[in-house]
Design an enzyme around this catalytic site. Structure first.
Site, PDB file in Angstrom:
ATOM      1  N   SER A 113       0.865  -1.184   0.000  1.00 25.74           N
ATOM      2  CA  SER A 113       0.000   0.000   0.000  1.00 25.74           C
ATOM      3  C   SER A 113       0.898   1.230   0.000  1.00 25.74           C
ATOM      4  O   SER A 113       2.064   1.156   0.406  1.00 25.74           O
ATOM      5  CB  SER A 113      -0.848  -0.012   1.280  1.00 25.74           C
ATOM      6  OG  SER A 113      -1.442   1.248   1.507  1.00 25.74           O
ATOM      7  N   TYR A 166      -2.489  -0.972  10.483  1.00 26.68           N
ATOM      8  CA  TYR A 166      -2.377  -1.135   9.021  1.00 26.68           C
ATOM      9  C   TYR A 166      -1.035  -0.604   8.528  1.00 26.68           C
ATOM     10  O   TYR A 166      -0.332  -1.262   7.752  1.00 26.68           O
ATOM     11  CB  TYR A 166      -3.536  -0.380   8.369  1.00 26.68           C
ATOM     12  CG  TYR A 166      -3.704  -0.588   6.881  1.00 26.68           C
ATOM     13  CD1 TYR A 166      -4.469  -1.638   6.391  1.00 26.68           C
ATOM     14  CD2 TYR A 166      -3.113   0.281   5.964  1.00 26.68           C
ATOM     15  CE1 TYR A 166      -4.647  -1.814   5.028  1.00 26.68           C
ATOM     16  CE2 TYR A 166      -3.287   0.109   4.603  1.00 26.68           C
ATOM     17  CZ  TYR A 166      -4.059  -0.939   4.132  1.00 26.68           C
ATOM     18  OH  TYR A 166      -4.230  -1.114   2.788  1.00 26.68           O
TER      19      TYR A 166
HETATM   20  P1  NAD Z   1     -11.447  -6.092  -0.229  1.00 25.15           P
HETATM   21  O1  NAD Z   1     -12.096  -5.875   1.105  1.00 25.15           O
HETATM   22  O2  NAD Z   1     -12.239  -5.873  -1.464  1.00 25.15           O
HETATM   23  O3  NAD Z   1     -10.812  -7.548  -0.295  1.00 25.15           O
HETATM   24  C1  NAD Z   1     -10.169  -8.134   0.810  1.00 25.15           C
HETATM   25  C2  NAD Z   1     -10.104  -9.617   0.592  1.00 25.15           C
HETATM   26  O4  NAD Z   1      -9.477 -10.226   1.739  1.00 25.15           O
HETATM   27  C3  NAD Z   1     -11.492 -10.276   0.467  1.00 25.15           C
HETATM   28  O5  NAD Z   1     -11.423 -11.304  -0.489  1.00 25.15           O
HETATM   29  C4  NAD Z   1     -11.719 -10.839   1.859  1.00 25.15           C
HETATM   30  O6  NAD Z   1     -12.636 -11.906   1.890  1.00 25.15           O
HETATM   31  C5  NAD Z   1     -10.315 -11.296   2.185  1.00 25.15           C
HETATM   32  N1  NAD Z   1     -10.097 -11.531   3.596  1.00 25.15           N
HETATM   33  C6  NAD Z   1     -10.421 -10.743   4.648  1.00 25.15           C
HETATM   34  N2  NAD Z   1     -10.082 -11.353   5.798  1.00 25.15           N
HETATM   35  C7  NAD Z   1      -9.524 -12.541   5.473  1.00 25.15           C
HETATM   36  C8  NAD Z   1      -8.979 -13.630   6.216  1.00 25.15           C
HETATM   37  N3  NAD Z   1      -8.918 -13.603   7.558  1.00 25.15           N
HETATM   38  N4  NAD Z   1      -8.496 -14.698   5.544  1.00 25.15           N
HETATM   39  C9  NAD Z   1      -8.557 -14.739   4.179  1.00 25.15           C
HETATM   40  N5  NAD Z   1      -9.050 -13.744   3.426  1.00 25.15           N
HETATM   41  C10 NAD Z   1      -9.533 -12.668   4.069  1.00 25.15           C
HETATM   42  O7  NAD Z   1     -10.164  -5.153  -0.196  1.00 25.15           O
HETATM   43  P2  NAD Z   1      -9.158  -4.633  -1.319  1.00 25.15           P
HETATM   44  O8  NAD Z   1      -9.258  -3.168  -1.328  1.00 25.15           O
HETATM   45  O9  NAD Z   1      -9.303  -5.387  -2.583  1.00 25.15           O
HETATM   46  O10 NAD Z   1      -7.780  -4.977  -0.609  1.00 25.15           O
HETATM   47  C11 NAD Z   1      -6.902  -5.976  -1.040  1.00 25.15           C
HETATM   48  C12 NAD Z   1      -5.502  -5.635  -0.574  1.00 25.15           C
HETATM   49  O11 NAD Z   1      -5.106  -4.399  -1.155  1.00 25.15           O
HETATM   50  C13 NAD Z   1      -5.366  -5.458   0.947  1.00 25.15           C
HETATM   51  O12 NAD Z   1      -4.151  -6.012   1.393  1.00 25.15           O
HETATM   52  C14 NAD Z   1      -5.333  -3.960   1.106  1.00 25.15           C
HETATM   53  O13 NAD Z   1      -4.645  -3.553   2.264  1.00 25.15           O
HETATM   54  C15 NAD Z   1      -4.596  -3.559  -0.155  1.00 25.15           C
HETATM   55  N6  NAD Z   1      -4.781  -2.171  -0.549  1.00 25.15           N
HETATM   56  C16 NAD Z   1      -6.025  -1.697  -0.855  1.00 25.15           C
HETATM   57  C17 NAD Z   1      -6.150  -0.384  -1.222  1.00 25.15           C
HETATM   58  C18 NAD Z   1      -7.477   0.219  -1.547  1.00 25.15           C
HETATM   59  O14 NAD Z   1      -7.549   1.442  -1.664  1.00 25.15           O
HETATM   60  N7  NAD Z   1      -8.527  -0.556  -1.736  1.00 25.15           N
HETATM   61  C19 NAD Z   1      -5.036   0.447  -1.273  1.00 25.15           C
HETATM   62  C20 NAD Z   1      -3.794  -0.069  -0.980  1.00 25.15           C
HETATM   63  C21 NAD Z   1      -3.688  -1.388  -0.613  1.00 25.15           C
END
Ligand code: NAD
Length: 261
Positions: free
Chosen positions: A143, A156
């Site tokens: 991130s 985080y």
């Molecule tokens: P999202 O909430 O759409 O997806 C998260 C996924 O993780 C889902 O499939 C959920 O079921 C799964 N998950 C949650 N808890 C879990 C567990 N205990 N075991 C297994 N799976 C689990 O979120 P996203 O935005 O797609 O995020 C994905 C990654 O990207 C994360 O690591 C997040 O920190 C990172 N990220 C997101 C953003 C953003 O702006 N959305 C920015 C930077 C980084």
């Protein structure tokens, strides 16, 4: 680029960025292992959709990645079903927004376990399979918060800075084995994770929803646009190709200029 014959495990791929990455790998011909939570019928629709749309095989593991024992089962599902793990994307992650002194202890433990430690456990289980084949790609969804901080996101930010360090260490260990290890560090991507933190940010900062979007989220990104899940997936696909074989230990920002400031 063709990923035909490769197997990709993508954690947290029932939603958002992970699902887009899994679909992009499948489009290139890889078999994929999906993982994450959600409504069973929606997960099954995503899994079968990948199989029919891209003519590959897709398996699903419900492993809770805060539990190290379950992580062994996730990697075993991939090797038992497809014979290998060639590509590992550590993507599962959650967020919690609160001042440190009010931060629930169980939320700290959950975020460190999922956003950081799970990547150690998946890598530990998958690396022997990659070494045996002399090829592997490990991509960690970090991130912008692996490079800079924001208030009220202590767990985080700590976990994401941690995964950036883990990435570098693993890259050095694996540099002579044909295995690259990199972070993709998105800025704000419009996914359920971002949408769900808006109410807590409204509360923590005393703002309206519109103010959170404009003055907190997009304020950080000079382009004033959200990153898309497909843009993150395209970079993940690129990192699996020959053109990226000398990119290792990198933390690749895709954040509309956020961390350039
Ligand atoms: P999202 O909430 O759409 O997806 C998260 C996924 O993780 C889902 O499939 C959920 O079921 C799964 N998950 C949650 N808890 C879990 C567990 N205990 N075991 C297994 N799976 C689990 O979120 P996203 O935005 O797609 O995020 C994905 C990654 O990207 C994360 O690591 C997040 O920190 C990172 N990220 C997101 C953003 C953003 O702006 N959305 C920015 C930077 C980084």
């Amino acid at each position: 680029m063709s990923l035909t014959g490769k197997t990709a495990v993508v954690t947290g791929s029932t939603s958002g960025i992970g699902l887009a990455i899994a679909r992009a790998f499948a489009k290139e011909g890889a078999n994929v292992v999906l993982n994450g939570f959600g409504k069973p019928e929606e997960i099954e629709a995503a899994r079968t959709g990948i199989e029919t749309e891209f003519d590959v095989k897709a398996a699903y593991s419900p492993a809770d990645l805060t539990k190290p024992d379950a992580i062994g089962g996730l990697i075993a599902l991939a090797t038992d079903t497809f014979g290998s793990v060639d590509i590992l994307v550590n993507n599962a992650g959650v967020q919690f927004v609160s001042p440190i002194e009010e931060f629930p202890l169980e939320k700290w433990d959950q975020i460190i376990a999922l956003n950081l430690s799970s990547a150690f456990h998946t890598m530990r289980a998958a690396i022997p399979h990659m070494k045996a084949k002399g090829w592997g790609r490990i991509i960690n969804t970090a991130s912008a918060h692996s490079l800079v901080a924001s208030p009220f996101k202590s767990a985080y930010v700590a976990a994401k800075h941690g995964i950036a360090g883990l990435t570098k260490s693993a890259a050095l260990e694996l540099a002579t084995f044909g295995i690259t290890v990199n972070c993709i560090s998105p800025g704000y991507v419009w996914t359920p994770l971002v949408e769900s933190q808006i109410p807590d940010t409204m509360k923590a900062r005393g703002l309206t929803k519109e103010q959170v979007i404009e003055d907190v989220l997009l304020k950080a990104q000079p382009t004033k646009e959200f990153v898309t899940v497909d843009q993150v997936a395209a970079l993940a696909v690129f990192l699996c190709g020959d053109g990226a074989s000398q990119i290792t230990g990198a933390n690749l920002a895709m954040d509309g200029g956020w961390t350039a400031q």
